[in-house]
Design a protein around this motif. Structure first.
Motif, PDB file in Angstrom:
ATOM      1  N   MET A   1       2.872  14.539 -20.210  1.00  0.00           N
ATOM      2  CA  MET A   1       1.640  15.329 -20.197  1.00  0.00           C
ATOM      3  C   MET A   1       1.862  16.613 -20.985  1.00  0.00           C
ATOM      4  N   ALA A   2       0.966  16.911 -21.929  1.00  0.00           N
ATOM      5  CA  ALA A   2       1.082  18.108 -22.764  1.00  0.00           C
ATOM      6  C   ALA A   2       0.126  19.195 -22.271  1.00  0.00           C
ATOM      7  N   LEU A   3       0.480  20.444 -22.610  1.00  0.00           N
ATOM      8  CA  LEU A   3      -0.343  21.592 -22.241  1.00  0.00           C
ATOM      9  C   LEU A   3      -0.742  22.354 -23.487  1.00  0.00           C
ATOM     10  N   GLU A   4      -1.945  22.873 -23.488  1.00  0.00           N
ATOM     11  CA  GLU A   4      -2.380  23.786 -24.547  1.00  0.00           C
ATOM     12  C   GLU A   4      -2.991  25.016 -23.902  1.00  0.00           C
ATOM     13  N   MET A   5      -2.467  26.196 -24.228  1.00  0.00           N
ATOM     14  CA  MET A   5      -2.996  27.423 -23.663  1.00  0.00           C
ATOM     15  C   MET A   5      -4.348  27.719 -24.307  1.00  0.00           C
ATOM     16  N   VAL A   6      -5.364  27.887 -23.466  1.00  0.00           N
ATOM     17  CA  VAL A   6      -6.719  28.149 -23.953  1.00  0.00           C
ATOM     18  C   VAL A   6      -7.071  29.626 -23.812  1.00  0.00           C
ATOM     19  N   TYR A   7      -6.772  30.209 -22.657  1.00  0.00           N
ATOM     20  CA  TYR A   7      -7.053  31.622 -22.415  1.00  0.00           C
ATOM     21  C   TYR A   7      -5.847  32.272 -21.758  1.00  0.00           C
ATOM     22  N   ARG A   8      -5.583  33.491 -22.130  1.00  0.00           N
ATOM     23  CA  ARG A   8      -4.622  34.338 -21.431  1.00  0.00           C
ATOM     24  C   ARG A   8      -5.210  35.739 -21.461  1.00  0.00           C
ATOM     25  N   LEU A   9      -5.893  36.100 -20.378  1.00  0.00           N
ATOM     26  CA  LEU A   9      -6.703  37.315 -20.355  1.00  0.00           C
ATOM     27  C   LEU A   9      -6.138  38.346 -19.401  1.00  0.00           C
ATOM     28  N   ASN A  10      -6.001  39.566 -19.897  1.00  0.00           N
ATOM     29  CA  ASN A  10      -5.671  40.697 -19.045  1.00  0.00           C
ATOM     30  C   ASN A  10      -6.983  41.231 -18.482  1.00  0.00           C
ATOM     31  N   ILE A  11      -7.281  40.895 -17.226  1.00  0.00           N
ATOM     32  CA  ILE A  11      -8.579  41.188 -16.636  1.00  0.00           C
ATOM     33  C   ILE A  11      -8.891  42.679 -16.638  1.00  0.00           C
ATOM     34  N   GLY A  12      -7.856  43.508 -16.400  1.00  0.00           N
ATOM     35  CA  GLY A  12      -8.082  44.951 -16.362  1.00  0.00           C
ATOM     36  C   GLY A  12      -8.465  45.538 -17.690  1.00  0.00           C
ATOM     37  N   GLY A  13      -8.216  44.794 -18.795  1.00  0.00           N
ATOM     38  CA  GLY A  13      -8.678  45.248 -20.102  1.00  0.00           C
ATOM     39  C   GLY A  13      -7.712  46.131 -20.845  1.00  0.00           C
ATOM     40  N   SER A  14      -6.505  46.355 -20.312  1.00  0.00           N
ATOM     41  CA  SER A  14      -5.546  47.203 -20.998  1.00  0.00           C
ATOM     42  C   SER A  14      -5.038  46.514 -22.259  1.00  0.00           C
ATOM     43  N   SER A  15      -4.740  47.292 -23.266  1.00  0.00           N
ATOM     44  CA  SER A  15      -4.219  46.732 -24.494  1.00  0.00           C
ATOM     45  C   SER A  15      -2.765  46.337 -24.304  1.00  0.00           C
TER      46      SER A  15
END
Length: 635
Positions: A1-15
């Motif tokens: 089974m392979a994985l592809e990262m779709v989203y990686r979000l810093n919810i707090g919005g910091s850079s």
């Protein structure tokens, strides 16, 4: 089974700078405002020293856990809303959703302060999320994994919703999230590409495989520093495959967010669809074999019966090797309710998830049996705590909070879809109470989709005593029929009397009509639960009785909406709490009179000398402004 990262979000919005972190490339993006669909606040502490006692440090950069999004301090608004993110994804794939948490507010350092419910794609993932309970301390990062199937229903794209709803029984009515990762899981052939895959714009899809050049760059970096990522991917795949194997072995719900069971096709769905007009959503709730049900109920042992209704008996059962209590409703063969009601309830509850609606875990349609499996509600039905019961009476504030919860559940039904869903059987036996006395609406066998601002013609169904008289006369159903039934429930809660009691004189048999007559005669105090004497604030009482009376109006057009009912009940609770907080121990006797529309008093010397005093002469409208009130069978 392979994985592809779709989203990686810093919810707090910091850079977050794009750097190599402990040998593993971690590309995180600031969460865009169009992903966050609701308002929130951003607690943040860049200098916070994190305690990595529960998860490895390389899971996410410190900045993810040093910032967050929460709902803010307005508890009333929070209780009626969610924190919601919408993430566009391709259909036809399973997705691993990883949610990152860290309590970074200093005052939240013990479990039970901030508890919330998590829904992923409108399905229940965690009924009671408590970050401190998971992590054992604040400033301690933690994450939870969930797997969801996004079906292809003729559309290439789908918005994956992540909803956090605060639990109103917690000390703080709030929710928090620090980060989100979404991984696409390959299909059985190892494919990660959709049928009509068009690479989305980079500003809309922060994926590692967005275009050809980016893919090459990602591969190059992964070869040099992707050992950690491959290890994590292998662990995730092992976890998913392990849950699938457990599903085949035990055939019951597993604590991994209840999403693992969606991976395998339902072996019974095809057989069931041949027997019925349409197939059931087997991928949305678990199919139990009859032998599993018999094991859970000790072969339908009568000692385990916790409720009896028109559908049949309800048993307390144990699944997951005895670790999870459930309520199992078994349809009796001679029941007047049949396959249509059985299907309606499954289809309805599989699509609807709300903290004030009872959750459906699964169903059984084996060897002629029709069985529904729900979450177990420890404190039973509301009716069981009002009359003819050995239980201690509910306090007035408990009754108000129970009514508010039920009103929220019904308001959700009336507004959650394009057309309102009308419950059609609202009554005290269909309002259930969990271990913390949170109320949940149940029994959707008679529910029907309505029309906006219009009645639908249908055969009359419901329970006498709660049945809307206008609906009974005209066979025209609207959401105001639910409002009428709820008004009857409100009078039951106030008076601790049955909605219909043939043992009384004819004038008093129907509680709703008898309560209206008592109000007109100024004698409402004669039918109120004696236990509530000296326990209801006068202004709260006025709002509550006027609301209940308006709900049971003969004509639906004169009844409030469930949103109005919910808001006025919340206002009544605020009035009660305000009166209790400002109560003078040397209060004088109080008498109060208010005129009805025809000028006759409905309320004379109520509880003469036996109510909390009115709020020191302050006008009700003044309190309204002060409190920021916006406007006026078991299972």
């Amino acid at each position: 089974m392979a994985l592809e990262m779709v989203y990686r979000l810093n919810i707090g919005g910091s850079s977050i700078p794009q750097v190599e972190d402990t040998g593993m490339f971690r590309q995180w993006s600031e969460v865009r405002t169009d992903y966050l669909l609701t308002d929130g606040v951003n607690p943040r502490d860049p200098s916070l020293k994190l305690k990595y006692s529960k998860i490895p440090k390389y899971i996410a950069p410190d900045t993810v856990y040093q910032s967050a999004v929460s709902m803010g301090p307005n508890s009333t608004r929070n209780s009626m809303s969610n924190l919601t993110w919408g993430l566009p994804v391709e259909t036809g794939f399973n997705y691993l959703v990883r949610l990152h948490f860290c309590e970074i507010e200093p005052g939240i350092d013990i479990s039970g302060i901030r508890e919330f419910t998590i829904y992923i794609d409108y399905q229940l993932a965690e009924e009671m999320a408590d970050v401190i309970l998971w992590a054992d301390d604040n400033d301690t990062p933690y994450y939870k994994d969930y797997v969801v199937m996004i079906q292809n229903k003729g559309e290439d794209s789908h918005t994956l919703a992540i909803d956090l709803h605060p639990r109103t029984d917690a000390d703080l009515c709030d929710a928090i999230l620090n980060g989100v990762e979404v991984f696409k899981l390959s299909d059985l052939s190892g494919n990660l590409a959709g049928l009509n895959m068009v690479p989305p714009p980079m500003d809309q899809q922060p994926t590692l495989a967005a275009n050809k050049s980016n893919t090459k760059k990602t591969i190059f970096i992964a070869i040099g520093s992707g050992v950690g990522f491959l290890v994590m991917a292998a662990l995730v795949c092992f976890m998913v495959l392990y849950k699938l194997k457990m599903t085949e072995r035990y055939g019951s719900c597993h604590p991994l967010a209840k999403w693992w069971r969606w991976f395998r096709p339902n072996p019974y769905k095809r057989e069931f669809s041949r027997r019925t007009a349409s197939s059931l959503p087997g991928e949305l709730c678990h199919y139990f074999r009859l032998d599993e049900i018999k094991t859970a109920t000790n072969n339908f042992n009568e000692d385990l019966i916790v409720g009896v209704g028109g559908f049949g008996n309800v048993y307390k059962g144990l699944i997951e090797q005895g670790n999870i209590a459930v309520a199992i409703k078994r349809m009796k063969q001679e029941s007047r309710q049949g396959a249509r009601e059985f299907m309606t309830e499954i289809e309805m509850l599989s699509k609807l998830r709300h903290v004030h609606l009872v959750s459906l875990i699964g169903y059984c349609n084996d060897e002629g049996e029709m069985i529904l499996v729900y979450e177990y509600m420890t404190n039973g039905t509301l009716r069981h705590h009002l009359y003819d019961t050995p239980n201690d009476p509910l306090t007035w504030k408990q009754r108000l909070q129970i009514c508010i919860g039920a009103a929220r559940g019904l308001h959700y039904l009336h507004t959650c879809t394009k057309h309102p869903i009308i419950h059609r059987d609202v009554k005290t036996t269909n309002i259930l109470l969990d271990e913390k006395w949170v109320s949940k609406v149940s029994d959707f066998g008679l529910s029907k989709m309505g029309l906006d601002n219009a009645a639908i013609s249908t055969l009359v169904k419901g329970t006498w005593g709660y049945l809307d008289p206008e609906y009974a006369r005209r066979q025209q159903l609207t959401e105001k029929s639910d409002v009428y039934s709820f008004g009857v429930v409100m009078f039951e809660v106030l008076c601790a009397q049955k909605a219909l009691n043939h043992g009384l004189q004819e004038e008093e048999r129907n509680l709703a009509s008898w309560a209206r007559k008592c109000i007109e005669r100024g004698a409402i105090n004669k039918i109120i639960d004696p236990y509530l004497m000296n326990k209801i604030a006068l202004d709260c009482f006025k709002v509550y009785v006027e609301l209940a009376e308006s709900c049971v109006s003969e004509h639906g057009i004169k009844r409030p909406t469930m949103n109005d009912v919910m808001e006025k009940l919340e206002f009544a609770l605020e009035l009660q709490e305000y009166a209790e907080a400002t109560k003078d121990t040397d209060s004088e006797e109080v008498s109060f009179c208010v005129a009805t529309t025809n000028g006759a008093p409905w309320y004379n010397n109520v509880y003469h000398g036996q109510v909390l005093e009115s709020t020191s002469g302050i006008e009700l409208s003044t309190i309204s402004t002060r409190l920021s009130y916006p406007s006026l069978d078991y299972y």
